[in-house]
Design a protein around this motif. Structure first.
Motif, PDB file in Angstrom:
ATOM      1  N   THR A 138      -0.876  14.468 -19.560  1.00  0.00           N
ATOM      2  CA  THR A 138      -1.588  13.823 -18.452  1.00  0.00           C
ATOM      3  C   THR A 138      -1.706  12.314 -18.667  1.00  0.00           C
ATOM      4  N   LEU A 139      -1.933  11.911 -19.925  1.00  0.00           N
ATOM      5  CA  LEU A 139      -2.030  10.477 -20.233  1.00  0.00           C
ATOM      6  C   LEU A 139      -0.676   9.785 -20.065  1.00  0.00           C
ATOM      7  N   LEU A 140       0.405  10.504 -20.387  1.00  0.00           N
ATOM      8  CA  LEU A 140       1.744   9.945 -20.155  1.00  0.00           C
ATOM      9  C   LEU A 140       2.000   9.758 -18.657  1.00  0.00           C
ATOM     10  N   GLN A 141       1.534  10.705 -17.866  1.00  0.00           N
ATOM     11  CA  GLN A 141       1.648  10.584 -16.416  1.00  0.00           C
ATOM     12  C   GLN A 141       0.859   9.374 -15.907  1.00  0.00           C
ATOM     13  N   LYS A 142      -0.307   9.143 -16.541  1.00  0.00           N
ATOM     14  CA  LYS A 142      -1.119   7.990 -16.169  1.00  0.00           C
ATOM     15  C   LYS A 142      -0.368   6.692 -16.420  1.00  0.00           C
ATOM     16  N   GLU A 143       0.295   6.582 -17.596  1.00  0.00           N
ATOM     17  CA  GLU A 143       1.078   5.381 -17.903  1.00  0.00           C
ATOM     18  C   GLU A 143       2.208   5.180 -16.895  1.00  0.00           C
ATOM     19  N   ALA A 144       2.867   6.301 -16.521  1.00  0.00           N
ATOM     20  CA  ALA A 144       3.962   6.210 -15.546  1.00  0.00           C
ATOM     21  C   ALA A 144       3.448   5.743 -14.186  1.00  0.00           C
ATOM     22  N   LEU A 145       2.276   6.248 -13.799  1.00  0.00           N
ATOM     23  CA  LEU A 145       1.691   5.835 -12.519  1.00  0.00           C
ATOM     24  C   LEU A 145       1.299   4.359 -12.544  1.00  0.00           C
ATOM     25  N   GLU A 146       0.801   3.898 -13.696  1.00  0.00           N
ATOM     26  CA  GLU A 146       0.428   2.482 -13.813  1.00  0.00           C
ATOM     27  C   GLU A 146       1.657   1.578 -13.701  1.00  0.00           C
ATOM     28  N   GLU A 147       2.794   2.057 -14.234  1.00  0.00           N
ATOM     29  CA  GLU A 147       4.037   1.309 -14.090  1.00  0.00           C
ATOM     30  C   GLU A 147       4.497   1.294 -12.632  1.00  0.00           C
ATOM     31  N   ARG A 148       4.301   2.412 -11.947  1.00  0.00           N
ATOM     32  CA  ARG A 148       4.673   2.473 -10.528  1.00  0.00           C
ATOM     33  C   ARG A 148       3.814   1.533  -9.690  1.00  0.00           C
ATOM     34  N   VAL A 149       2.573   1.344 -10.100  1.00  0.00           N
ATOM     35  CA  VAL A 149       1.699   0.405  -9.384  1.00  0.00           C
ATOM     36  C   VAL A 149       2.308  -0.996  -9.391  1.00  0.00           C
ATOM     37  N   LYS A 150       2.925  -1.368 -10.533  1.00  0.00           N
ATOM     38  CA  LYS A 150       3.547  -2.691 -10.629  1.00  0.00           C
ATOM     39  C   LYS A 150       4.693  -2.844  -9.632  1.00  0.00           C
ATOM     40  N   ASP A 151       5.348  -1.721  -9.319  1.00  0.00           N
ATOM     41  CA  ASP A 151       6.444  -1.774  -8.349  1.00  0.00           C
ATOM     42  C   ASP A 151       5.951  -2.157  -6.952  1.00  0.00           C
ATOM     43  N   PHE A 152       4.682  -1.929  -6.707  1.00  0.00           N
ATOM     44  CA  PHE A 152       4.108  -2.242  -5.391  1.00  0.00           C
ATOM     45  C   PHE A 152       3.401  -3.603  -5.395  1.00  0.00           C
ATOM     46  N   GLU A 153       3.608  -4.350  -6.482  1.00  0.00           N
ATOM     47  CA  GLU A 153       3.094  -5.718  -6.569  1.00  0.00           C
ATOM     48  C   GLU A 153       4.277  -6.654  -6.789  1.00  0.00           C
ATOM     49  N   LEU A 154       4.546  -7.501  -5.833  1.00  0.00           N
ATOM     50  CA  LEU A 154       5.644  -8.452  -5.972  1.00  0.00           C
ATOM     51  C   LEU A 154       5.112  -9.732  -6.613  1.00  0.00           C
ATOM     52  N   ILE A 155       5.742 -10.128  -7.707  1.00  0.00           N
ATOM     53  CA  ILE A 155       5.274 -11.273  -8.477  1.00  0.00           C
ATOM     54  C   ILE A 155       6.153 -12.498  -8.233  1.00  0.00           C
ATOM     55  N   SER A 156       5.632 -13.651  -8.602  1.00  0.00           N
ATOM     56  CA  SER A 156       6.385 -14.894  -8.475  1.00  0.00           C
ATOM     57  C   SER A 156       7.414 -14.980  -9.596  1.00  0.00           C
ATOM     58  N   ASP A 185       0.840  -1.198   0.000  1.00  0.00           N
ATOM     59  CA  ASP A 185       0.000   0.000   0.000  1.00  0.00           C
ATOM     60  C   ASP A 185       0.878   1.251   0.000  1.00  0.00           C
ATOM     61  N   ASP A 186       0.594   2.191  -0.910  1.00  0.00           N
ATOM     62  CA  ASP A 186       1.288   3.476  -0.936  1.00  0.00           C
ATOM     63  C   ASP A 186       0.236   4.575  -1.070  1.00  0.00           C
ATOM     64  N   SER A 187      -0.074   5.230   0.024  1.00  0.00           N
ATOM     65  CA  SER A 187      -1.132   6.248   0.038  1.00  0.00           C
ATOM     66  C   SER A 187      -0.807   7.398  -0.905  1.00  0.00           C
ATOM     67  N   GLN A 188       0.474   7.783  -0.976  1.00  0.00           N
ATOM     68  CA  GLN A 188       0.853   8.892  -1.842  1.00  0.00           C
ATOM     69  C   GLN A 188       0.596   8.543  -3.301  1.00  0.00           C
ATOM     70  N   LEU A 189       0.907   7.309  -3.685  1.00  0.00           N
ATOM     71  CA  LEU A 189       0.672   6.889  -5.050  1.00  0.00           C
ATOM     72  C   LEU A 189      -0.820   6.855  -5.357  1.00  0.00           C
ATOM     73  N   VAL A 190      -1.614   6.387  -4.408  1.00  0.00           N
ATOM     74  CA  VAL A 190      -3.068   6.359  -4.601  1.00  0.00           C
ATOM     75  C   VAL A 190      -3.598   7.775  -4.825  1.00  0.00           C
ATOM     76  N   LEU A 191      -3.093   8.727  -4.036  1.00  0.00           N
ATOM     77  CA  LEU A 191      -3.506  10.127  -4.182  1.00  0.00           C
ATOM     78  C   LEU A 191      -3.126  10.673  -5.563  1.00  0.00           C
ATOM     79  N   GLU A 192      -1.900  10.340  -6.017  1.00  0.00           N
ATOM     80  CA  GLU A 192      -1.455  10.811  -7.322  1.00  0.00           C
ATOM     81  C   GLU A 192      -2.300  10.199  -8.434  1.00  0.00           C
TER      82      GLU A 192
END
Length: 373
Positions: A165-183, A92-99
């Motif tokens: 703004t759409l480029l920022q959205k793509e960057a944020l979506e990539e950052r979301v992956k950083d907060f998901e640890l995969i097998s 969970d990253d509250s700052q990322l959720v806010l962004e």
């Protein structure tokens, strides 16, 4: 005097009787029955016994991370099968959720602004049509030129803002992956520790442990005296006290080039140097990771005369067997070479197809007549 004569006669008779009994036993006693084996030319290998530990070859441990924040959710459970790329833990990253929420608002606002400017252009087109009917097309374009230029500039800027703004959205979506640890491995979820979600602990336990139970290795260590005898590809027989009647086959896949670090504070302190090794287990093994093993490493293989160790008698640091020829046991000194379990190589003293006594008892002696069981 007469009494002494009778005593002498009695002693002489006793001696005669004992001699007679001994002669009878010698004449009529049966030869000693012995079990024998034939000396054969066979392959024999020397082995090195090394303690080992059973481990997973492919394993992944997911730990809490201060950089990623608190654990939001563990998405797997013990026993679940996972593939490479499956999400195991989400942080969970509250700052990322806010962004992300702010970005959603910016994207929606951008589309609304563009829609509004497009409607303004449609309104200008309608006015231009009406004016063209009244004052002519050229005059109408001249009067509305400034408004058209303003609308075009604002529409271009609005599109640029939306693109950013759409480029920022793509960057944020990539950052979301950083907060998901995969097998990183395909296998089974072996452990899930809900209590390990706190970030500060002295001995950190993994949140999730994933491993393949179908791919196991055995690890161990060799001394500096033994490491030169071992190389990749050598055969290994693996045993366990837990299943004493079972054994598994494997081979050396890695021998460390440098010794393992013992962690001693004083590097000058005398210590036994140990070189880690890894053994690939070829068969399915019915044990669990962490079980202790005995590894028999085959370090040399050759053809030679082979006998069983139970045929050998040791006297004064010398080795002997009882060689049977024409029903007579002959004590024969031998020189032993390689040993492998209960099998021994005879370097000198015997030849192929010789017959020797197995498990010779104290009754067997050199020159004794024997019969084969």
């Amino acid at each position: 005097m007469k009494k002494k004569i009778w005593i002498g006669i009695g002693v002489a008779a006793l001696i005669i009787i004992m001699i007679g009994v001994s002669a009878y036993r010698t004449a009529f006693a049966k030869p000693l029955a012995v079990e024998v084996m034939e000396v054969k030319q066979e392959k024999i290998s020397s082995t090195l016994m090394v303690p080992g530990t059973l481990e997973l070859q492919e394993e992944q441990n997911v730990f809490p991370s201060p950089e990623l924040g608190k654990v939001e959710e563990i998405l797997v459970e013990v026993g679940q099968q996972v593939k490479k790329g499956d999400v195991l833990v989400r942080f969970d990253d509250s700052q990322l959720v806010l962004e992300i929420e702010q970005n959603k608002i910016s994207v929606e606002s951008g589309y609304l602004r563009i829609n509004q400017l497009q409607k303004q252009k449609e309104h200008l087109d309608s006015r231009k049509k009406d004016l063209s009917e009244q004052i002519g097309k050229k005059e109408a374009e001249k009067q509305l030129a400034a408004e058209y230029d303003q609308n075009e500039m604002e529409l271009r800027l609005a599109n640029l803002d939306l693109k950013q703004t759409l480029l920022q959205k793509e960057a944020l979506e990539e950052r979301v992956k950083d907060f998901e640890l995969i097998s990183l491995v395909e296998g089974t979820v072996l452990a899930v520790n809900e209590n390990a979600t706190e970030l500060v602990t002295e001995v950190q336990e993994p949140l999730v442990q994933v491993g393949s139970l179908h791919s196991m290795i055995a690890t161990g260590s060799l001394s500096e005296y033994d490491v030169l005898k071992v190389s990749n590809g050598q055969k290994v027989t693996i045993k366990s006290d837990v299943l004493p009647n079972e054994e598994w086959q494997g081979e050396i896949i890695d021998v460390a080039s440098v010794p393992q670090n013992t962690g001693l504070a004083n590097p000058m302190e005398n210590q036994a140097v140990q070189f880690p090794i890894i053994v690939q287990i070829n068969d399915g093994i019915q044990l669990k990771p962490g079980f202790q093993l005995i590894m028999e490493i085959e370090t040399e293989e050759k053809e030679g005369l082979v006998i069983f160790s139970e045929a050998v008698v040791y006297e004064d640091d010398k080795s002997f067997v009882y060689l049977v020829n024409d029903g007579i046991a002959h004590k024969q000194e031998i020189e032993i070479g390689l040993t492998s379990g209960e099998r021994m190589e005879v370097v000198e003293g015997l030849k192929a197809e010789d017959t020797i006594v197995l498990n010779p008892s104290d009754k067997v002696s050199d020159g004794m007549e024997v019969t084969l069981e």
